[in-house]
Motif scaffolding. Structure first.
Motif, short mmCIF file in Angstrom:
data_model
loop_
_atom_site.label_atom_id
_atom_site.label_comp_id
_atom_site.label_asym_id
_atom_site.label_seq_id
_atom_site.Cartn_x
_atom_site.Cartn_y
_atom_site.Cartn_z
N HIS A 304 0.83 -1.20 0.00
CA HIS A 304 0.00 0.00 0.00
C HIS A 304 0.87 1.26 0.00
N GLU A 305 1.85 1.25 0.86
CA GLU A 305 2.74 2.41 0.99
C GLU A 305 3.50 2.66 -0.31
N VAL A 308 1.21 4.32 -2.67
CA VAL A 308 1.04 5.74 -2.36
C VAL A 308 2.25 6.53 -2.85
N MET A 309 3.42 6.00 -2.57
CA MET A 309 4.63 6.72 -2.98
C MET A 309 4.69 6.86 -4.50
N LYS A 310 4.30 5.80 -5.20
CA LYS A 310 4.29 5.91 -6.66
C LYS A 310 3.21 6.88 -7.12
N ALA A 311 2.06 6.87 -6.44
CA ALA A 311 0.96 7.76 -6.83
C ALA A 311 1.34 9.23 -6.67
N ILE A 312 2.17 9.52 -5.68
CA ILE A 312 2.56 10.92 -5.51
C ILE A 312 3.86 11.23 -6.24
N GLY A 313 4.30 10.34 -7.11
CA GLY A 313 5.35 10.70 -8.04
C GLY A 313 6.71 10.04 -7.86
N ALA A 314 6.80 9.00 -7.00
CA ALA A 314 8.09 8.33 -6.85
C ALA A 314 8.36 7.48 -8.09
N PRO A 397 0.62 1.59 -9.43
CA PRO A 397 0.22 2.42 -8.30
C PRO A 397 -1.22 2.16 -7.83
N VAL A 398 -2.18 2.06 -8.77
CA VAL A 398 -3.57 1.85 -8.33
C VAL A 398 -3.72 0.53 -7.61
N VAL A 401 -2.22 0.79 -4.23
CA VAL A 401 -2.97 1.64 -3.30
C VAL A 401 -4.23 0.90 -2.82
#
Ligand SMILES: Nc1ncnc2c1ncn2[C@@H]1O[C@H](COP(=O)(O)OP(=O)(O)O)[C@@H](O)[C@H]1O
Ligand SMILES: [Mg+2]
Lengths: 404, 221
Positions: A304-305, A308-314, A397-398, A401
């Motif tokens: 999950h984490e 999230v990190m990928k979703a916010i651009g990692a 990412p989806v 998440v």
């Protein structure tokens, strides 16, 4: 970089117990390897040290040196000795006469090997290592003196002869009876042990006295030191030919260059070392599996984490890096601790061997082994972390998440 | 500007196929505040995930500033998510090992912004969403509404043109929900950011400049 460490540190701390258990695997693996290395370096060093002084020696004995041949052995003559001395490359040649004789001390009789030798040859035979025993606590400065050319009925005795053979300890100026004649002890030799333990069990007299006790002039062995260790084998062959010639016999003489034997011993030793290391490496492999497992679990738990990190651009690269770093830090710390434990373990083992077998093995700590240990730990850790870390970085990412 | 062309998404779970999105053509202008409403399962989240470049369509395409995002590499997509879009989730999705400040700074860390600058900006953003006195709190030490405000601050950290919220008020009480909507409204009105929000709540939808309804994977006119 510092922040990456911080992130990684938080994650490790978050899963303290598991990180510690994983680390423990690495610690044990590295400690085993490091301890074995240090102990075997110590062994190697003490063997090399003891032996290097013997590397230029050729022992010349009658007959082959095979064990169990109790038949009548031949002996050498003064002429053989002179001929050996004349061979080029021979630095020193010393004649030794040796026989088991009955020795009496305070009414107790024991068979001891008596060795007759010219006092001036003693240095050649013993080199630097055999010294008179320091006798600190009894006040006298040292245990007697060395044999001299004009000594008569005087002897130097080995450490075991002095301390173990008879009910009473023998000291300087005590008197022994060897084959019926009285001898005065003028010196007690320092304990040798190891490859020279035979010295501890012998009594040394002058050649002249030996001739009287043994009632013969026969020389039982010739002790040769060569100038150049590289020529030792050739010189040994030459000595054999020369003496065989004198006696008109084939295979009468055996001349053994110690250098060759030492090399053999060393190579046996390195095989042993590799074998021990291989065993120790198994524990490292187990540790690697542990790291892989921990990292995989870490990836699963943090799916999950990661999402999230990928979703916010990692980028994938950063995720990969974070997980590899986590594996690297855990295994790096494990490596450092492993080295410390390894050094302690090596000392404990060395002490254990000393108390159990009375054999002293120094622990040789080498910096490159310590650095290597940490490096190996980190490489093992990072390689084991690679698969799970790649898996983490490739997640959508989806999907990640959504995973709870 | 964001627009979609025949955007479709089909989920496959074993034998079963679910058409979550069917040929959606939607245009969202810069500086717009748009609310998307519709019953549960109508495909709202699917649409937002595609607009936010978190997922790839089965067919059709999302264009951001004229660029077909379907043609971009994973790295380029990560960069768009990081620089152009701020995403707010219904479940906040903060990193629970990090405190509020570090959470807000995280996208800037991914962008390679230096530590000082990052923490300064993160603090400013937290002050802006009214959490100036909570910057060292862990998510577990914050209420739902506060966590969502941290998430909004995080979505703003790289100054995105577009902020996307998937039911951002769905997990908080009405009062906190109003506060969140106030912030989003302000971002649109005062800073000219494009806001796309999915919501169940008609009252909240009413605060948007434009509302779109969804049903069965389609956007209704
Ligand atoms: N990862 C997925 N796998 C399978 N089906 C999914 C997945 N995500 C969404 N769906 C399905 O797609 C449809 C639309 O879902 P979603 O976009 O989440 O709707 P909404 O956000 O409007 O409630 C639903 O029928 C849902 O069950
Ligand atoms: Mg939804």
């Amino acid at each position: 970089m510092k922040d990456t460490f911080l992130l990684v540190y938080r994650n490790i701390r978050e899963r303290k117990t598991r990180s510690i258990l994983t680390m423990l695997g690495i610690v044990v693996g590295i400690a085993a390897v490091v301890a074995i290395m240090f102990i075997s370096y110590g062994m190697q060093e003490s063997i090399t040290e003891q032996l290097s002084e013997m590397a230029d020696i050729i022992m010349v004995t009658p007959g082959s040196v095979e064990l169990g041949s109790f038949g009548e052995l031949g002996s050498f003559t003064e002429r053989d000795l002179k001929d050996v001395e004349r061979i080029s490359g021979v630095k020193e040649a010393a004649a030794m006469m040796g026989e088991m004789q009955e020795v009496e001390y305070r009414g107790e009789k024991v068979m001891v090997e008596i060795v007759g030798i010219e006092p001036r040859d003693m240095d050649a035979v013993f080199g630097e290592t055999v010294k008179l025993e320091e006798d600190g606590d009894s006040g006298t400065s040292a245990s007697g003196r060395e044999l001299r050319e004009n000594d008569r009925k005087a002897c130097q005795i080995g450490y075991s002869v002095a301390n173990d053979y008879f009910d009473y300890e023998i000291g300087v100026n005590d008197r022994l009876t060897i084959n019926g004649s009285k001898f005065r002890v003028i010196g007690v030799l320092e304990e040798q042990g190891g490859f020279r333990s035979n010295v501890d069990a012998q009594i040394y007299v002058t050649k002249r006295d030996a001739v009287n006790i043994f009632d013969t002039r026969d020389i039982s062995s010739i002790f040769v030191r060569v100038r150049d260790i590289g020529e030792a084998e050739e010189i040994a062959d030459e000595i054999e030919d020369q003496i065989d010639d004198n006696h008109k016999l084939d295979d009468f003489t055996s001349a053994m260059a110690m250098g060759g034997a030492i090399e053999d011993l060393k190579s046996i030793f390195s095989v042993l070392q590799v074998f021990l290391l291989a065993i120790a490496s198994i524990s490292l492999i187990v540790a690697a599996l542990g790291i892989m497992n921990t990292t995989l679990m870490s990836v699963m738990e943090r799916t999950h984490e990661i999402g999230v990190m990928k979703a916010i651009g990692a980028k994938n690269r950063i995720i990969l890096f974070l997980f590899l770093m986590e594996a690297g830090v855990v295994s790096g710390i494990g490596g450092v601790l492993g080295c410390i434990v390894g050094v302690i373990a090596a000392n404990v083992i060395s002490f254990g061997i000393y108390t159990a077998f009375d054999v002293e093995i120094a622990v040789v700590v080498k910096l490159q082994v310590l650095l290597g240990g940490v490096a190996v730990a980190m490489i093992v850790g990072i390689l084991s972390g690679l698969y799970p870390a790649r898996k983490a970085s490739k997640m959508s990412p989806v999907e990640a998440v959504r995973y709870e | 500007m964001i627009h979609t062309e025949n955007l479709s998404k089909t989920y496959r779970m074993g034998e079963v196929e679910v058409q979550a999105l069917r040929d959606v053509n939607l245009e969202i202008k810069d500086g717009e505040f748009i609310a998307i409403i519709g019953p549960s399962g109508s495909g709202k989240s699917t649409l937002l995930n595609l607009l936010g470049c978190l997922d790839k369509p089965t067919s059709g395409a999302v264009f951001i500033d004229g660029i077909n995002t379907g043609k971009l590499s994973e790295n380029a997509l990560a960069e768009i998510r990081r620089e152009k879009i701020g995403f707010i989730f219904q479940q906040f999705n903060l990193i629970h090992t990090l405190n509020a400040l570090e959470n807000v700074a995280l996208p800037m860390f991914f962008a390679g912004v230096g530590r000082e600058a990052r923490l300064k900006k993160a603090e400013e953003l937290l002050v802006k969403v009214g959490l100036g006195d909570r910057i060292y709190h862990k998510p577990s030490e914050l209420s739902g509404g506060q966590q969502q405000r941290v998430a909004i601050a995080r979505s703003l950290s790289n100054d995105p043109e577009v902020v996307i919220g998937d039911e951002p008020t769905g997990n908080v009480d009405t009062e906190a929900g109003d506060a969140i909507m106030d912030i989003l409204e302000g971002l649109n009105r005062d800073e000219g950011r494009t806001i796309i929000v999915v919501t169940h709540d008609a009252e909240i939808a009413a605060r948007a400049g434009r509302t779109k309804r969804m049903r069965d994977g389609k956007v209704l006119d």
